[in-house]
Motif scaffolding. Structure first.
Motif, PDB file in Angstrom:
ATOM      1  N   HIS A  97       0.827  -1.208   0.000  1.00  0.00           N
ATOM      2  CA  HIS A  97       0.000   0.000   0.000  1.00  0.00           C
ATOM      3  C   HIS A  97       0.866   1.265   0.000  1.00  0.00           C
ATOM      4  O   HIS A  97       0.323   2.377   0.027  1.00  0.00           O
ATOM      5  N   SER A  98       2.185   1.107  -0.035  1.00  0.00           N
ATOM      6  CA  SER A  98       3.082   2.260  -0.103  1.00  0.00           C
ATOM      7  C   SER A  98       3.240   2.709  -1.551  1.00  0.00           C
ATOM      8  O   SER A  98       2.961   1.949  -2.485  1.00  0.00           O
ATOM      9  N   LYS A  99       3.687   3.934  -1.724  1.00  0.00           N
ATOM     10  CA  LYS A  99       3.826   4.499  -3.071  1.00  0.00           C
ATOM     11  C   LYS A  99       5.117   5.295  -3.156  1.00  0.00           C
ATOM     12  O   LYS A  99       5.454   6.057  -2.245  1.00  0.00           O
ATOM     13  N   PHE A 100       5.834   5.116  -4.288  1.00  0.00           N
ATOM     14  CA  PHE A 100       7.101   5.807  -4.493  1.00  0.00           C
ATOM     15  C   PHE A 100       7.036   6.679  -5.749  1.00  0.00           C
ATOM     16  O   PHE A 100       6.099   6.577  -6.548  1.00  0.00           O
ATOM     17  N   ARG A 101       8.040   7.540  -5.904  1.00  0.00           N
ATOM     18  CA  ARG A 101       8.078   8.422  -7.065  1.00  0.00           C
ATOM     19  C   ARG A 101       8.251   7.613  -8.344  1.00  0.00           C
ATOM     20  O   ARG A 101       9.061   6.691  -8.386  1.00  0.00           O
ATOM     21  N   PRO A 102       7.519   7.953  -9.408  1.00  0.00           N
ATOM     22  CA  PRO A 102       7.722   7.264 -10.688  1.00  0.00           C
ATOM     23  C   PRO A 102       9.148   7.449 -11.192  1.00  0.00           C
ATOM     24  O   PRO A 102       9.798   8.462 -10.912  1.00  0.00           O
ATOM     25  N   ALA A 103       9.631   6.483 -11.943  1.00  0.00           N
ATOM     26  CA  ALA A 103      10.992   6.544 -12.461  1.00  0.00           C
ATOM     27  C   ALA A 103      11.078   7.492 -13.652  1.00  0.00           C
ATOM     28  O   ALA A 103      10.181   7.508 -14.503  1.00  0.00           O
ATOM     29  N   ASP A 104      12.144   8.266 -13.702  1.00  0.00           N
ATOM     30  CA  ASP A 104      12.421   9.130 -14.856  1.00  0.00           C
ATOM     31  C   ASP A 104      13.231   8.303 -15.858  1.00  0.00           C
ATOM     32  O   ASP A 104      14.440   8.481 -16.004  1.00  0.00           O
ATOM     33  N   VAL A 105      12.543   7.404 -16.544  1.00  0.00           N
ATOM     34  CA  VAL A 105      13.211   6.462 -17.448  1.00  0.00           C
ATOM     35  C   VAL A 105      13.899   7.185 -18.593  1.00  0.00           C
ATOM     36  O   VAL A 105      14.982   6.792 -19.044  1.00  0.00           O
ATOM     37  N   ALA A 106      13.307   8.282 -19.074  1.00  0.00           N
ATOM     38  CA  ALA A 106      13.880   9.028 -20.192  1.00  0.00           C
ATOM     39  C   ALA A 106      15.253   9.605 -19.845  1.00  0.00           C
ATOM     40  O   ALA A 106      16.101   9.797 -20.722  1.00  0.00           O
TER      41      ALA A 106
END
Length: 265
Positions: free
Chosen positions: A178-187
């Motif tokens: 149920h935890s959430k992390f920052r999306p990855a800056d894949v670009a």
């Protein structure tokens, strides 16, 4: 005579202490993007860093050179987190800043939403202390898609309660998903699939005890289920414990070509 000698020694100690410069430690977190040739393309210093310090850090880091980050046999652009410890020495009305330590880890380990696993009922009131090490796998969108109990060390008490490890494992998986992390800056070359580690301490009212280090928790840890044998964490890449917050292993493919430790900003 002894009284005079003691007074003289105390006076000398106070004079030496007065001459010693005041030194403080300043912690700096930043995100950096490393270009394919090893130069620093971008740097974003954390918002909690004083503006004057941030400006000095940005100026210094932009001059650093890295060994090209190679993945799948090719140099690539790579984004990583930077943790820097600075020694701030009082000089006149200001401070001189010297680099003491630099570590490169995924900056995504800071959760946007953090659900801490609770203590299972079977552990409550047992008079025992529990030192836990958990792992979680985070996808490119910042979701925790897998979580696992790696280590449970029990201190105090005569016998471990029945089903204790299974109960801790269930609670770890339930809460962390149920935890959430920052999306990855894949670009920008940031890894989309990340594994973070979580040291947790559980203390009963009847028990007390110092926390184990992350290295000590790894002593009897089981392998991370979703990592291959060559991807398993290495003790040399262990960060310092962050007091119950998720941490990432050091980015082993990010290596400085410039000597920076000991340099003054």
């Amino acid at each position: 005579m002894m009284g005079l000698l003691a007074c003289a020694m105390a006076l000398m100690a106070s004079l030496v202490s007065a001459r010693e410069p005041e030194v403080k430690t300043v912690d700096v977190d930043a995100d950096i993007v490393i270009a394919q040739d090893g130069s620093v393309r971008e740097i974003d210093v954390g918002k909690d860093v004083a503006p004057g310090v941030a400006a000095l850090v940005e100026k210094a880091v932009k001059q650093w050179r890295f060994e090209p980050v190679v993945r799948n046999g090719k140099p690539v652009m790579a984004k990583t987190g930077l943790t820097m410890d600075l020694a701030a020495t009082k000089v006149g009305a200001g401070y001189s800043l010297r680099i003491q330590r630099v570590v490169f880890v995924s900056s995504r380990a800071k959760p946007l939403k953090y659900v801490v696993p609770g203590m299972p009922r079977t552990a409550m009131g047992s008079g025992m202390n529990f030192d836990v090490l958990a792992a979680m796998r985070v996808d490119p969108q910042g979701n925790v898609v897998e979580a696992a109990l790696l280590s449970l060390q029990v201190r105090g008490g005569r016998r471990e309660p029945k089903h204790l490890r299974e109960d801790f494992a269930v609670e770890v998986e339930r809460a962390l998903k149920h935890s959430k992390f920052r999306p990855a800056d894949v670009a920008a070359g940031e890894r989309g699939d990340d594994t973070f580690y979580l040291p947790l301490d559980y203390r009963n009212a009847l028990g007390r005890g110092a926390s184990l280090t992350i290295a000590e928790r790894f002593g009897d840890a089981t392998p991370v289920p979703w990592l291959t044998p060559d991807q398993q964490p290495k003790l040399i890449e262990l960060p310092e414990s962050k007091g119950g917050m998720p941490v990432a292993m050091a980015d082993s493919d990010v290596r400085l070509a410039t000597k920076v430790v000991g340099a003054t900003l």
